[in-house]
Design a protein around this motif. Sequence first.
Motif, PDB file in Angstrom:
ATOM      1  N   SER A  79       0.923  -1.281   0.163  1.00  0.00           N
ATOM      2  CA  SER A  79       0.096   0.017  -0.105  1.00  0.00           C
ATOM      3  C   SER A  79       0.796   1.277   0.077  1.00  0.00           C
ATOM      4  CB  SER A  79      -1.010  -0.065   1.227  1.00  0.00           C
ATOM      5  OG  SER A  79      -1.870  -1.087   1.037  1.00  0.00           O
ATOM      6  N   PRO A  80       1.943   1.399   0.678  1.00  0.00           N
ATOM      7  CA  PRO A  80       2.739   2.429   0.932  1.00  0.00           C
ATOM      8  C   PRO A  80       3.180   3.056  -0.578  1.00  0.00           C
ATOM      9  CG  PRO A  80       3.031   1.497   2.803  1.00  0.00           C
ATOM     10  CD  PRO A  80       2.322   0.475   1.993  1.00  0.00           C
ATOM     11  N   HIS A  81       3.598   1.704  -1.283  1.00  0.00           N
ATOM     12  CA  HIS A  81       4.201   1.870  -2.733  1.00  0.00           C
ATOM     13  C   HIS A  81       3.127   2.595  -3.579  1.00  0.00           C
ATOM     14  CE1 HIS A  81       6.362   1.373  -6.521  1.00  0.00           C
ATOM     15  NE2 HIS A  81       5.081   0.807  -6.964  1.00  0.00           N
ATOM     16  N   MET A  84       2.297   6.272  -2.997  1.00  0.00           N
ATOM     17  CA  MET A  84       3.306   7.070  -3.642  1.00  0.00           C
ATOM     18  C   MET A  84       3.182   7.120  -5.257  1.00  0.00           C
ATOM     19  SD  MET A  84       6.823   6.425  -1.431  1.00  0.00           S
ATOM     20  CE  MET A  84       6.610   4.798  -0.857  1.00  0.00           C
ATOM     21  N   LEU A  85       3.183   5.734  -5.761  1.00  0.00           N
ATOM     22  CA  LEU A  85       2.701   5.796  -7.109  1.00  0.00           C
ATOM     23  C   LEU A  85       1.659   6.777  -7.700  1.00  0.00           C
ATOM     24  CD1 LEU A  85       3.103   4.465 -10.149  1.00  0.00           C
ATOM     25  CD2 LEU A  85       1.765   2.591  -9.276  1.00  0.00           C
ATOM     26  N   GLN A  93       2.438  12.304   4.186  1.00  0.00           N
ATOM     27  CA  GLN A  93       1.749  13.160   3.696  1.00  0.00           C
ATOM     28  C   GLN A  93       0.185  12.587   3.056  1.00  0.00           C
ATOM     29  OE1 GLN A  93       4.557  14.393   0.701  1.00  0.00           O
ATOM     30  NE2 GLN A  93       5.551  15.748   1.942  1.00  0.00           N
ATOM     31  N   THR A  94       0.263  11.264   2.687  1.00  0.00           N
ATOM     32  CA  THR A  94      -1.149  10.870   2.369  1.00  0.00           C
ATOM     33  C   THR A  94      -1.737   9.940   3.607  1.00  0.00           C
ATOM     34  OG1 THR A  94      -0.012   8.662   1.465  1.00  0.00           O
ATOM     35  CG2 THR A  94      -0.174  10.516  -0.042  1.00  0.00           C
ATOM     36  N   GLY A  95      -0.835   9.568   4.491  1.00  0.00           N
ATOM     37  CA  GLY A  95      -1.516   8.942   5.395  1.00  0.00           C
ATOM     38  C   GLY A  95      -1.325   7.486   5.255  1.00  0.00           C
ATOM     39  N   ILE A  96      -0.794   7.037   4.193  1.00  0.00           N
ATOM     40  CA  ILE A  96      -0.894   5.458   3.900  1.00  0.00           C
ATOM     41  C   ILE A  96       0.537   5.040   4.221  1.00  0.00           C
ATOM     42  CG2 ILE A  96      -0.712   3.818   2.342  1.00  0.00           C
ATOM     43  CD1 ILE A  96      -3.569   5.130   2.617  1.00  0.00           C
ATOM     44  N   ILE A  97       0.757   4.776   5.735  1.00  0.00           N
ATOM     45  CA  ILE A  97       2.000   4.480   6.358  1.00  0.00           C
ATOM     46  C   ILE A  97       2.189   2.791   6.635  1.00  0.00           C
ATOM     47  CG2 ILE A  97       2.464   6.668   7.282  1.00  0.00           C
ATOM     48  CD1 ILE A  97       1.256   5.313  10.125  1.00  0.00           C
ATOM     49  N   ASP A  98       1.019   2.221   6.203  1.00  0.00           N
ATOM     50  CA  ASP A  98       1.145   0.806   6.235  1.00  0.00           C
ATOM     51  C   ASP A  98      -0.099   0.322   5.140  1.00  0.00           C
ATOM     52  OD1 ASP A  98       1.828  -1.843   6.653  1.00  0.00           O
ATOM     53  OD2 ASP A  98       2.459  -1.578   8.512  1.00  0.00           O
ATOM     54  N   ASN A  99      -0.368  -0.996   5.001  1.00  0.00           N
ATOM     55  CA  ASN A  99      -1.343  -1.784   4.311  1.00  0.00           C
ATOM     56  C   ASN A  99      -2.555  -1.641   4.916  1.00  0.00           C
ATOM     57  OD1 ASN A  99       0.175  -2.897   2.234  1.00  0.00           O
ATOM     58  ND2 ASN A  99       0.511  -4.906   3.581  1.00  0.00           N
ATOM     59  N   HIS A 382      10.739   1.842   6.581  1.00  0.00           N
ATOM     60  CA  HIS A 382       9.803   1.089   6.981  1.00  0.00           C
ATOM     61  C   HIS A 382       8.996   1.715   8.319  1.00  0.00           C
ATOM     62  CE1 HIS A 382       8.266  -2.833   9.275  1.00  0.00           C
ATOM     63  NE2 HIS A 382       7.329  -2.457   8.456  1.00  0.00           N
ATOM     64  N   ILE A 383       7.850   2.132   8.564  1.00  0.00           N
ATOM     65  CA  ILE A 383       7.232   3.091   9.137  1.00  0.00           C
ATOM     66  C   ILE A 383       6.403   2.202  10.291  1.00  0.00           C
ATOM     67  CG2 ILE A 383       5.442   4.751   9.490  1.00  0.00           C
ATOM     68  CD1 ILE A 383       6.370   6.013   6.808  1.00  0.00           C
TER      69      ILE A 383
END
Length: 475
Positions: A79-81, A84-85, A93-99, A382-383
């Motif tokens: 999900s983080p990748h 970003m894509l 910045q998007t809040g997607i720090i994991d799946n 890795h967050i």
Amino acid sequence: MHRRQFAKAVAAPLLTKALGAQQGPTKRKQNLLYVFSDQHRACSLPGEPYCDVQAPNLGRLKREGISFRNCISNYPVCSPHRAMLLTGRWPYQTGIIDNDLQLRRDETSLARVFGSAGYRTGYVGKWHLSPGDERGVFIPPGPARQGFDDWHVWSNTTQHFDKSFTFDPDTGAKIQPKGYNCTLMTNQAIDFIRSYRDRPWMLMLSWNPPHTSYEDAPPEYPRRYDPATLRLRPNVPIAGGSFGPQKFDQEKVRRSLQGYYAHINALDAELGRLLEVLEQTAVADNTVVVYSTDHGDMLGSHGYYGKRLPWEESCRVPFLVRYPGVVPAGRESNALLSSIDIYPTLCSLAGLNVPSGRAGVDLSQAVRDKTTKTPESVFLMHIKKDNATFGKDNPAPLFRGVRTARHTYAVADDGAWCLYDNIDDPYQLHNLIDLPAGMKLAHDLDGLVLEWLKAADDPFPFSETSRKRSQFDHS
């Protein structure tokens, strides 16, 4: 740049004004076919050392375009990748720090940029940017689809045969056809390409293989690989050795490689179908084709499976681009390119202005194999702790770091972790972090890490941890 600067997406009319009339009336816009698999490490491309995979269409794509040898997944997790894509913005910045987190509905997504420029936009395959979508939660028409016109998202995608399912894009009715999900997704992609042959389109196709399960590739492909003959990378521990977090079974690695290569072989056949339909619809010469992936797979290297790690098997991924007449054929680039750079690069390749607020670097000139300034380093991270890779008693360490043209450096949440010279030591067997020269280099690289933390709005407490030695060193 602060998160409040991203609070609202650029409105569609403004995007249309900024992006709509950038090509002459006699020149058709370039199509974009962005194909990405899940968990395909760069060292498992055809022709790589210690790799026995058969993938003639990936080989063809390399021969007919450019291959980036240093494409890095900044945060090697699905999900983080993907966030970003699709947004060109960092996880904090998007809040997607994991799946399994929700990508905000007001992002200026890649699809919205292309759609506002007159493209028909489509998405097929694994999504993984909404809670529960991999388990079967339907995403109804609306802003959560991030601007994609044609929507064919699949669930339960790690079950590659018969058990994956999709939905009627309008009603949400469950559709569960029989077969290999990579083939079924490709069928939908081919239908999209045929349907819009007379107008510009942008299509993202997200396959799940070669992600686990390794055991369910179409049966004709595993038969091509004898586990006993498959070569292991030099950083896979010997059986029963202490190199790594546990006693290690090389035979298990060989069996996993058999399934992994079988899946790559199978998706390669689907890539061949896509390239063929581009020829059949007479758009091959006007279509940018990209093949990449979310992240890699350790597959026994350093004693690990999975991802979420700074080692090359986890974070270095394929990035192949074919664009006849624009991208020179048969080229390789050593330029650093990472997840965050893909958004602006794709926009520029299509002749579209990059919306403000994107964090990445436009590397479209490097794709064209022209002299241009490229990044000195890319950010590694890795967050959020997750047990999927390491097991309940050994969670994946949090870390931040950098990958330069030569070195990989990472600091875990409890101290300095690893430093490798990837030219002299391509399999990252010798951790330099405690050597005098290594400690001096680490001090210099600290400055790059701090710059990236600031640029990414990342609160990682680097200054408090960087001088200690991490418990996660296994060198």
